[in-house]
Design an enzyme around this catalytic site. Structure first.
Site, PDB file in Angstrom:
ATOM      1  N   CYS A   1      36.804 -29.964  -7.677  1.00  0.00           N
ATOM      2  CA  CYS A   1      37.828 -29.097  -7.071  1.00  0.00           C
ATOM      3  C   CYS A   1      38.859 -28.714  -8.119  1.00  0.00           C
ATOM      4  O   CYS A   1      39.045 -29.380  -9.110  1.00  0.00           O
ATOM      5  CB  CYS A   1      38.509 -29.855  -5.945  1.00  0.00           C
TER       6      CYS A   1
ATOM      7  N   ARG B   1      34.526 -24.944 -12.803  1.00  0.00           N
ATOM      8  CA  ARG B   1      34.406 -26.354 -12.383  1.00  0.00           C
ATOM      9  C   ARG B   1      33.425 -26.509 -11.235  1.00  0.00           C
ATOM     10  O   ARG B   1      33.105 -27.596 -10.827  1.00  0.00           O
ATOM     11  CB  ARG B   1      35.784 -26.895 -11.983  1.00  0.00           C
TER      12      ARG B   1
ATOM     13  N   TRP C   1      34.954 -28.488  -3.846  1.00  0.00           N
ATOM     14  CA  TRP C   1      33.536 -28.878  -3.983  1.00  0.00           C
ATOM     15  C   TRP C   1      33.321 -29.910  -2.909  1.00  0.00           C
ATOM     16  O   TRP C   1      33.852 -31.019  -3.001  1.00  0.00           O
ATOM     17  CB  TRP C   1      33.304 -29.448  -5.368  1.00  0.00           C
TER      18      TRP C   1
ATOM     19  N   ASN D   1      42.351 -33.088  -4.454  1.00  0.00           N
ATOM     20  CA  ASN D   1      41.082 -33.407  -5.147  1.00  0.00           C
ATOM     21  C   ASN D   1      40.846 -34.894  -4.999  1.00  0.00           C
ATOM     22  O   ASN D   1      41.784 -35.690  -5.035  1.00  0.00           O
ATOM     23  CB  ASN D   1      41.190 -33.094  -6.656  1.00  0.00           C
ATOM     24  N   GLY D   2      39.577 -35.281  -4.870  1.00  0.00           N
ATOM     25  CA  GLY D   2      39.247 -36.711  -4.837  1.00  0.00           C
ATOM     26  C   GLY D   2      38.720 -37.104  -3.474  1.00  0.00           C
ATOM     27  O   GLY D   2      38.363 -36.267  -2.655  1.00  0.00           O
TER      28      GLY D   2
ATOM     29  N   GLU E   1      18.138 -33.791 -24.547  1.00  0.00           N
ATOM     30  CA  GLU E   1      19.213 -32.802 -24.342  1.00  0.00           C
ATOM     31  C   GLU E   1      18.625 -31.413 -24.104  1.00  0.00           C
ATOM     32  O   GLU E   1      19.075 -30.671 -23.236  1.00  0.00           O
ATOM     33  CB  GLU E   1      20.155 -32.801 -25.551  1.00  0.00           C
TER      34      GLU E   1
ATOM     35  N   LYS F   1      19.295 -29.101 -20.780  1.00  0.00           N
ATOM     36  CA  LYS F   1      19.815 -27.727 -20.839  1.00  0.00           C
ATOM     37  C   LYS F   1      18.947 -26.788 -20.008  1.00  0.00           C
ATOM     38  O   LYS F   1      19.432 -25.992 -19.222  1.00  0.00           O
ATOM     39  CB  LYS F   1      19.871 -27.263 -22.301  1.00  0.00           C
TER      40      LYS F   1
ATOM     41  N   GLU G   1      19.288 -27.621 -16.128  1.00  0.00           N
ATOM     42  CA  GLU G   1      20.543 -27.417 -15.391  1.00  0.00           C
ATOM     43  C   GLU G   1      20.955 -25.954 -15.324  1.00  0.00           C
ATOM     44  O   GLU G   1      21.739 -25.592 -14.460  1.00  0.00           O
ATOM     45  CB  GLU G   1      21.666 -28.267 -15.984  1.00  0.00           C
TER      46      GLU G   1
ATOM     47  N   HIS H   1       1.022 -42.774 -23.519  1.00  0.00           N
ATOM     48  CA  HIS H   1       1.216 -43.809 -22.483  1.00  0.00           C
ATOM     49  C   HIS H   1       1.440 -43.188 -21.113  1.00  0.00           C
ATOM     50  O   HIS H   1       2.023 -43.820 -20.236  1.00  0.00           O
ATOM     51  CB  HIS H   1       2.409 -44.694 -22.871  1.00  0.00           C
TER      52      HIS H   1
ATOM     53  N   LYS I   1      31.766 -29.081 -13.791  1.00  0.00           N
ATOM     54  CA  LYS I   1      32.044 -29.301 -15.214  1.00  0.00           C
ATOM     55  C   LYS I   1      32.521 -30.720 -15.467  1.00  0.00           C
ATOM     56  O   LYS I   1      32.289 -31.284 -16.497  1.00  0.00           O
ATOM     57  CB  LYS I   1      33.096 -28.316 -15.718  1.00  0.00           C
TER      58      LYS I   1
END
Ligand code: AGP
Length: 614
Positions: free
Chosen positions: A2, A27, A74, A100-101, A487, A491, A494, A510, A609
């Site tokens: 948020c 965000r 959010w 927020n939270g 990584e 990328k 997402e 394996h 974010k």
């Protein structure tokens, strides 16, 4: 997560709030709203959806006033719809809140309030805050006293901003725990509050950062700070160097694209002032703040991070062990915090976090401190929690990273770990001096080496035209480039929503090799390093099963070109710095495929974010 923006002053709050929320769009959110004090009444405009929906609401039903707060939400408790969108107002219409939270004890509070005939209009935990404020203001308390009383009853991490029609000359802002920041912006005869710096940077660069369990009372002429127990506190005003222009996209289509191309400059900024290339010495003494005695006593470093920052830590492990000869473990924040880790005062815990607000990483830092370890951080967001609570911090100096998918924070955090490794080696005297001086000298070429990769990007469009229709990718790497495989896969996942998996190349036989056929592109990092020959055989194994092989290879390598279907060349780079160039083709490929697929590159679905809730 948020976003919060607030304003009080002679101007109109509405445009300040809308523009501020726009700068927080990155965000991630699913509803937006604002509340403005107009003609003595609290006017609210809010709905599910993007900011454009809120702007339409304000256009059709204009609202203006000198005091207002806004929010992008959010969803945690309650669906993302109009009734659950913030701001929230209680029964009297006198008090309004954005938050927020997560109020962890909100069910108990709601039952208590409902037993006092409070009527809840939403499914949110936030509404309990409004009703608590109404309870205390209704009992005759000022907003300030009512806020202290109400906010002290909340469990969990919160960022709260509220105002009351009864005291139109002020608002209160409070931070509890790590639910993202609460920043007070100092203007000239006007004041701002925000959850993130970019929201108010165009108005002021004079900022005050609240710590946990602190509250600010903000009027147009200034602010006072206090603890939730009412003890007055004084906060220094930080002057933030980020200018609004550098936080804007400039000539790029997306923030992510801009930030990929900014990396040579970002790395230059990361190195600035920390390396004497003449003497070939690293100096980060004033940042990491460790004495030679502490450096000699250090038996282990534990790197803790999440997501991309965790993959950066995997590279950092190799750097610190190879350069400083100190054993390193790398832990995922959400695992570390509940694992009762074996830590003592002969260790340092290094948190890597771009936002500096990731709740699992912050909790891991707290765990480390309680067990007596040195607590360090590598952070990008100046003034963030992970920066302020650490014994020593090495800022990334990457500049604002707005795209949700992390790019320049990843590379600059690796450079910071390289600098830390060199500095510890200097203090401990454990390295061959000539070798260490060369490793330090190698840094000078790094921005140009990275820039040479970013100068040749025409091939990615053609590659994306071929690869965008595949639904599964396998990324393979060895040694320092195994984390780059992880990584690169993240990328692609997402931002393009294509399933991709990173694997240590030696693990193929394996299990994963069963997946490889003509429908499975295999991305291999096969540069000329000490595991090159092994990677060549990996490419042959994938080709033998009709896999489509895309290889990141060293310039001029004809052998890889003969075996792979596509080759993305990078310049010959010292092995310890190679991850900083091999990741670039994978960032560019993920970005180009995502754009080809029409994905929301800067704000991928479901992502935020900064993950400030568990
Ligand atoms: C990276 O592209 C993702 N956005 C995500 O994995 C991110 O790295 C993770 O949430 C950690 O964030 P932090 O660095 O701000 O702690």
């Amino acid at each position: 997560m948020c976003g919060i923006v607030g304003y009080i002053g002679p101007g109109d709050a509405t445009p300040v709030i809308l523009n501020g929320l726009k700068r927080l769009e990155y965000r991630g959110y699913d509803s937006a709203g604002l509340a403005v004090l107009q003609n003595g009444q609290i006017e609210i405009r809010r709905d599910a959806g993007k900011l454009s929906v809120l702007e339409d609401l304000v256009r059709t039903r204009p609202v203006s006033g000198h005091l207002g707060i806004g929010h992008t939400r959010w969803a945690t408790h309650g669906k993302p719809d109009q009734r659950n969108a913030h701001p929230h107002i209680g029964m009297t219409g006198d008090v309004v809140v954005v938050h927020n939270g997560i109020v962890e004890n909100f069910l108990d509070l709601r039952q208590e309030l409902e037993s006092e005939c409070a009527i809840f209009k939403s499914d949110t935990d936030t509404e309990t805050i409004v009703h608590l404020l109404e309870r205390y203001i209704g009992a005759g308390m000022t907003l300030e006293s009512a806020a202290r009383q109400a906010f002290s009853q909340l469990r969990g991490s919160q960022a709260i901003v509220a105002f009351s029609v009864r005291e139109p000359d002020r608002l209160v802002a409070c931070r509890i725990g790590n639910a993202g920041g609460v920043t007070v912006g100092v203007g000239d005869g006007e004041m701002y509050v925000a959850s993130d710096i970019p929201a108010i940077l165009e108005h002021t660069r004079q900022l005050v950062f609240l710590e946990s369990r602190q509250m600010a009372v903000v009027t147009a002429d200034g602010y006072t700070c206090q603890t939730l127990d009412g003890a007055p506190i004084s906060h220094s005003v930080h002057t933030i160097p980020w200018d609004p222009v550098s936080a804007a996209k400039g000539e790029y289509k997306h923030f992510m694209q801009k930030e990929i191309y900014e990396q040579p400059r970002a790395v230059t900024d990361t190195l600035r002032g920390r390396v004497d290339f003449g003497a070939r010495v690293v100096d980060i003494e004033n940042e990491i703040r460790i004495t030679p005695e502490q450096a000699h006593r250090l038996q282990k470093i534990i790197i803790v991070a999440c997501g991309t920052s965790y993959y950066s830590g995997l590279v950092g492990k190799a750097l610190i062990e190879r350069i400083a000869r100190i054993p390193v473990e790398v832990a995922i924040g959400s695992e570390f915090r509940y694992a009762d880790p074996l830590i003592d005062d002969t260790m340092a815990v290094l948190a890597i976090t771009q936002s500096g607000e990731t709740v699992d990483t912050l909790a891991a830092m707290e765990e480390a401190r309680e067990k007596g370890a040195l607590v360090w951080s590598i952070v990008n967001a100046i003034g963030s929690q992970a920066m302020r609570v650490a014994d020593g911090c090495i800022p990334m100096h990457a500049g604002p990273e707005v795209g949700v998918a992390s790019t320049k924070a990843f590379t600059t955090s690796i450079v910071d770990q390289y600098l830390l490794a060199c500095y510890l080696a200097q203090l401990r005297g454990t390295a061959d001096p000539a070798v260490l001086r060369q490793q330090i000298a190698d840094l000078a070429r790094l921005p140009d080496l990275m820039g040479s990769v970013l100068d040749r990007t025409e091939q990615y469009q053609e590659l994306a035209n071929h690869l965008h229709q595949y639904n599964n990718f396998l990324y393979l790497g060895r040694g320092m480039n195994y984390p780059i495989a992880l990584e690169g896969a993240l990328k692609l996942k997402e931002i393009s929503y294509i399933h991709a998996e990173g694997y240590p190349a030696g693990e193929m036989k394996h299990g994963p090799i069963a997946l490889i056929d003509e429908n499975m592109p295999v991305l291999t990092v096969a540069i000329q390093d000490h595991v090159y020959d092994k990677m060549i055989s990996q490419i042959e194994q994938a080709k033998a099963r009709n896999g489509v092989v895309i290889a990141v290879a060293t310039e001029g390598d004809a052998l890889v070109a003969a075996k792979a279907d596509y080759v993305l060349y990078v310049p010959q780079t010292p092995e310890l710095l190679s991850p900083l160039v091999t990741v670039l083709p994978l960032q560019l490929l993920a970005y180009t495929i995502a754009v080809w697929r029409g994905a929301d590159v800067d704000q991928p679905r479901n992502l935020a974010k900064s993950v400030t809730v568990e």
